[in-house]
Design an enzyme around this catalytic site. Structure first.
Site, PDB file in Angstrom:
ATOM      1  N   SER A   1       5.445  -0.631   0.050  1.00  0.00           N
ATOM      2  CA  SER A   1       5.662  -2.118  -0.152  1.00  0.00           C
ATOM      3  C   SER A   1       6.799  -2.219  -0.996  1.00  0.00           C
ATOM      4  O   SER A   1       7.998  -1.647  -0.680  1.00  0.00           O
ATOM      5  CB  SER A   1       4.634  -2.822  -0.481  1.00  0.00           C
ATOM      6  OG  SER A   1       4.681  -4.291  -0.345  1.00  0.00           O
TER       7      SER A   1
ATOM      8  N   ASP B   1       1.108  -4.197   9.598  1.00  0.00           N
ATOM      9  CA  ASP B   1       1.325  -4.503   8.338  1.00  0.00           C
ATOM     10  C   ASP B   1       1.599  -6.115   8.179  1.00  0.00           C
ATOM     11  O   ASP B   1       1.566  -6.554   7.171  1.00  0.00           O
ATOM     12  CB  ASP B   1       3.025  -4.006   8.303  1.00  0.00           C
ATOM     13  CG  ASP B   1       2.822  -2.758   7.218  1.00  0.00           C
ATOM     14  OD1 ASP B   1       2.102  -2.723   6.238  1.00  0.00           O
ATOM     15  OD2 ASP B   1       3.765  -1.868   7.130  1.00  0.00           O
TER      16      ASP B   1
ATOM     17  N   HIS C   1      -1.479  -4.184   5.859  1.00  0.00           N
ATOM     18  CA  HIS C   1      -0.357  -3.982   4.855  1.00  0.00           C
ATOM     19  C   HIS C   1      -1.555  -3.269   3.588  1.00  0.00           C
ATOM     20  O   HIS C   1      -2.272  -3.848   3.429  1.00  0.00           O
ATOM     21  CB  HIS C   1       0.173  -5.200   4.235  1.00  0.00           C
ATOM     22  CG  HIS C   1       1.241  -4.875   3.207  1.00  0.00           C
ATOM     23  ND1 HIS C   1       2.256  -4.103   3.685  1.00  0.00           N
ATOM     24  CD2 HIS C   1       1.625  -5.195   2.072  1.00  0.00           C
ATOM     25  CE1 HIS C   1       3.340  -4.022   2.640  1.00  0.00           C
ATOM     26  NE2 HIS C   1       2.772  -4.747   1.657  1.00  0.00           N
TER      27      HIS C   1
END
Ligand SMILES: *[C@@H]1O[C@H](CO)[C@@H](O)[C@H](O)[C@H]1NC(C)=O
Ligand SMILES: *[C@@H]1O[C@H](CO)[C@@H](O)[C@H](O)[C@H]1NC(C)=O
Length: 558
Positions: free
Chosen positions: A211, A336, A455
């Site tokens: 991320s 995600d 995610h």
């Protein structure tokens, strides 16, 4: 008697074998001592927690060298996180004195030497996060132990500043910003200078992150300041091109923060901000608010890296020559965007609620708003092309997740991969998509049956959680975790995820400008788990079709 002697000899040799340990290690700042954890027959790992790689930084200033210490530093406790807002954004926690790193060194019969090194950069939207990660019952998310032990690599995790203290910028030399990126760079440089004393090979350093950590990895490879320090890099679900990864209007945010802390916004602003208490500055950050289809949550992340003319001398797309000799893995989780899209459109995640098509269009309109008035309809036509005349709710909801995944992660990641391959000299490029079904999906569970890898789902597998907390996982998750650790650590060792100490379930083909191949990773993968031209139709939509509309509008308006 003879038997007893043999037994004695075995016990004795076991005792000495499990004692393979670095003991006290000399670093540039002084001596450190960690803890040796025996893991089985002839296997152990030395763990060093909380080694300073820089001094406590000045507020809104670059990190400085640590003055060093006398005696032996007991490196047995994680240092506090860098000062940051709590989850509810009503208070702060952590410390300004936070530039510390942790090291895991695996040993066999003998003390290790010349091992590949992997440096972890955490995510958290450049707003939150810590080098140890979330902690459940003393099981830290980012413990490097499983990766180090299984892959035979040294793992290092580092702290860096976040929020206002990490990324406040006026967009000019007043407050250049990127303090958090400078911290990461200082940690990488420290590892390069010192890891030899821990049995690491300073010429075999891989940085990896997820991320905002994945985007950080991308920035570190693009910066000229890491030349010769980083050999390889892995970006999981984040690169410099992600729409949240760079501040668009840092001056505006700096003025907002200044107003919040009672500083003037004229030429006295910088001095005033720098002399403001760090906790006050932390709490003065713009709040990350609940998103809506018209104002998606990711557009609320306002404190992030900037082109500062130094760490980043130019826009990321113009810096890939700096990464030309770096081997690079980048990839995305197939859903995600789910975490974000189901916040922006709350009905999406609710099994008992219908998502109106109108909400999907509003989300697309918000994402494409800078691309001209026609962009939304053109994009919608693409995303609904497989809907037929009466799309099911699952079809509509999945399309919304695809839109979020493409816009926030997948398309920017593909852009970075294409540019890396196009600019590479010796550096290789590898692309992946993680498609393991979510653990939260299925009958009786909160998520829709079709939810894939959301995610941050990759973290548990990369860090080997199916092995450390076996009851929470099944065999396919342990298989998947083993595969990811194998690819990641082989890559750190050789620059090729297929070659190294560990066997892999499928040959991961290199991504090249002429053959855009990728590996699909999940717990049931096999030799056929490869693909090419990942979602090319949608990559083209966002990188070519829609931007060309926008530039046509500009031309027509002139
Ligand atoms: C890294 O490690 C590999 C394997 O041990 C070794 O062959 C190589 O020379 C090392 N250095 C670099 C820069 O790759
Ligand atoms: C590989 O996996 C796919 C998808 O699960 C499956 O359809 C295929 O039969 C498998 N192939 C082999 C050779 O096992």
């Amino acid at each position: 008697m003879e038997k007893l002697k043999i037994l004695f000899a075995v016990v004795f040799s076991l005792g000495t074998a499990s004692a393979a340990s670095l003991g006290v290690v000399q670093t540039e700042g002084g001596a450190v001592q960690g803890r040796n954890i025996p893991l089985g027959l002839f296997r152990s790992v030395d763990v060093f927690k909380g080694i300073p790689f820089a001094a406590q930084p000045g507020t809104l200033e670059k990190p400085k060298a640590h003055p060093g210490w006398n005696g032996i530093l007991k490196a047995t406790k994680f240092a506090p996180r860098c000062l940051q807002m709590s989850m509810l954004q009503t208070s702060s926690f952590g410390s300004e004195d936070c530039l510390y790193l942790n090291i895991w060194v695996p040993h066999g019969r003998q003390v290790s030497s010349n091992l590949p090194v992997m440096i972890w950069l955490y995510g958290g939207g450049f707003m939150v996060g810590g080098s140890m990660g979330a902690n459940f019952l003393n099981n830290y998310l980012y413990s490097g132990q499983e990766i180090a032990d299984k892959g035979g690599v040294i793992v290092v995790s580092v702290g860096y500043r976040v929020g206002t203290l990490g990324f406040l910028s006026t967009g000019d030399s007043g407050l250049p910003g990127n303090y958090g990126l400078w911290d990461q760079h200082a940690a990488i440089a420290w590892v390069h200078r010192n890891i030899g004393s821990f049995g690491g090979d300073p010429e075999n350093i891989t940085i990896f992150g997820e991320s905002a950590g994945g985007a950080s990895v991308s920035f570190q490879t693009l910066s000229p300041h890491n030349k010769g320090l980083v050999k390889r890099a892995i970006s999981q679900s984040g690169v410099a091109f992600c729409p949240w990864a760079m501040s668009r209007n840092p001056r505006k945010v700096a003025e907002e923060v200044a107003v919040n802390v009672g500083c003037p916004t004229d030429d006295r602003m910088v001095d005033c901000l720098k002399s403001t208490d760090a906790k006050t500055l932390t709490m003065a950050a713009p709040r990350v608010t609940q998103g809506s289809p018209d104002s998606p949550g990711v557009t609320n992340l306002l404190l992030s890296p900037v082109v500062d003319g130094d760490f980043l001398p130019d826009r990321p797309e113009n810096l890939f020559h700096n990464a030309a000799d770096i081997d690079y893995i980048a990839g995305v989780n197939d859903m995600d965007g789910h975490l974000f899209t189901s916040q922006d459109i709350p009905s999406l995640g609710n099994k008992n609620k219908e998502t109106p098509v109108e909400d999907v269009k509003r989300l697309l309109a918000a994402y494409s708003k800078e691309l001209g008035p026609a962009a939304m309809e053109i994009a919608f036509a693409e995303y609904s092309s497989n809907w037929g005349s009466t799309p099911t709710q699952d079809t509509i909801k999945r399309s919304a997740v695809d839109i979020g995944t493409d816009y926030i992660f997948l398309v920017p990641i593909q852009t970075a991969i294409y540019l890396h391959a196009a600019n590479a000299r010796s550096g290789r490029t590898f692309s992946y998509m993680l498609s393991e079904p979510s653990l939260m999906a299925g009958p009786g569970k909160p998520y829709h049956d079709w939810v894939g890898s959301d995610h941050a789902d990759d973290l548990q597998y990369v860090f080997g959680k199916p092995f450390t907390t076996p009851k929470a996982y099944g065999d396919r998750h342990r298989a998947l975790s083993g595969y990811m650790i194998a690819y990641w650590t082989n890559f750190a060792r050789t620059g090729n995820p297929n070659k190294g100490n560990l066997q892999v379930p499928a040959m991961w083909p290199e991504f090249t400008s002429t053959e855009q191949q990728f590996l699909e990773i999940n717990g049931k993968m096999n030799e056929s788990s490869t693909g090419h031209e990942m979602r090319l139709r949608f990559v083209r939509l966002w990188t070519s079709t829609l931007p060309s509309l926008a530039s046509r509008d500009v031309t027509e308006a002139q």
